[in-house]
Design a protein around this motif. Structure first.
Motif, PDB file in Angstrom:
ATOM      1  N   UNK A  45      19.018  52.183  80.224  1.00 10.61           N
ATOM      2  CA  UNK A  45      20.083  52.384  81.208  1.00 10.61           C
ATOM      3  C   UNK A  45      20.113  51.231  82.208  1.00 10.61           C
ATOM      4  N   UNK A  46      18.951  50.773  82.645  1.00 10.69           N
ATOM      5  CA  UNK A  46      18.901  49.643  83.587  1.00 10.69           C
ATOM      6  C   UNK A  46      19.517  48.406  82.950  1.00 10.69           C
ATOM      7  N   UNK A  47      19.258  48.208  81.680  1.00 14.95           N
ATOM      8  CA  UNK A  47      19.843  47.063  80.963  1.00 14.95           C
ATOM      9  C   UNK A  47      21.368  47.147  80.987  1.00 14.95           C
ATOM     10  N   UNK A  48      21.919  48.325  80.734  1.00 13.09           N
ATOM     11  CA  UNK A  48      23.374  48.505  80.752  1.00 13.09           C
ATOM     12  C   UNK A  48      23.939  48.338  82.159  1.00 13.09           C
ATOM     13  N   UNK A  49      23.250  48.904  83.140  1.00 14.27           N
ATOM     14  CA  UNK A  49      23.715  48.783  84.525  1.00 14.27           C
ATOM     15  C   UNK A  49      23.664  47.338  85.002  1.00 14.27           C
ATOM     16  N   UNK A  65      13.007  45.008  85.574  1.00 17.66           N
ATOM     17  CA  UNK A  65      14.387  45.112  86.040  1.00 17.66           C
ATOM     18  C   UNK A  65      14.543  46.409  86.820  1.00 17.66           C
ATOM     19  N   UNK A  66      15.474  46.407  87.761  1.00 26.62           N
ATOM     20  CA  UNK A  66      15.755  47.620  88.533  1.00 26.62           C
ATOM     21  C   UNK A  66      17.237  47.651  88.882  1.00 26.62           C
ATOM     22  N   UNK A  67      17.738  48.857  89.023  1.00 25.19           N
ATOM     23  CA  UNK A  67      19.117  49.065  89.452  1.00 25.19           C
ATOM     24  C   UNK A  67      19.131  50.281  90.369  1.00 25.19           C
ATOM     25  N   UNK A  68      19.989  50.234  91.370  1.00 27.30           N
ATOM     26  CA  UNK A  68      20.107  51.355  92.310  1.00 27.30           C
ATOM     27  C   UNK A  68      21.543  51.853  92.290  1.00 27.30           C
TER      28      UNK A  68
END
Length: 91
Positions: free
Chosen positions: A54-58, A9-12
């Motif tokens: 944090x990525x999971x939450x985002x 997973x990734x978030x920006x």
């Protein structure tokens, strides 16, 4: 039995204090989309910090949504990490 591998997973995030009061989510994805997000970050010299929790939450946020106050501390740590990297590059 082999343990099932969890998809990447990734978030920006983006933060432009002159326009917004809080950082906002500008991209998120799993699997191939996550790989593309990471590839673009590397291509443009954007620092990457791995924080699966944090990525999971985002991942629960919508694109362009500002991060909730509950995540300010965690996101501040990410931005502090990026600031330190920028300082190291300049020296």
């Amino acid at each position: 039995m082999k343990e099932k591998q969890k998809r990447k997973q990734a978030a920006a995030l983006s933060y432009q204090p002159e326009w917004t009061q809080a950082p906002q989510l500008i991209a998120k994805g799993k699997g191939k989309v996550a790989e593309q997000i990471l590839e673009q970050a590397r291509k443009h010299g954007i620092p990457i910090q791995e924080d699966p929790a944090l990525v999971e939450l985002l991942g629960n946020l919508e694109i362009n949504e500002k991060i909730p106050e509950e995540l300010y501390r965690a996101v501040a740590e990410v931005f502090a990490f990026i600031y330190q990297l920028d300082q190291q590059k300049q020296n």
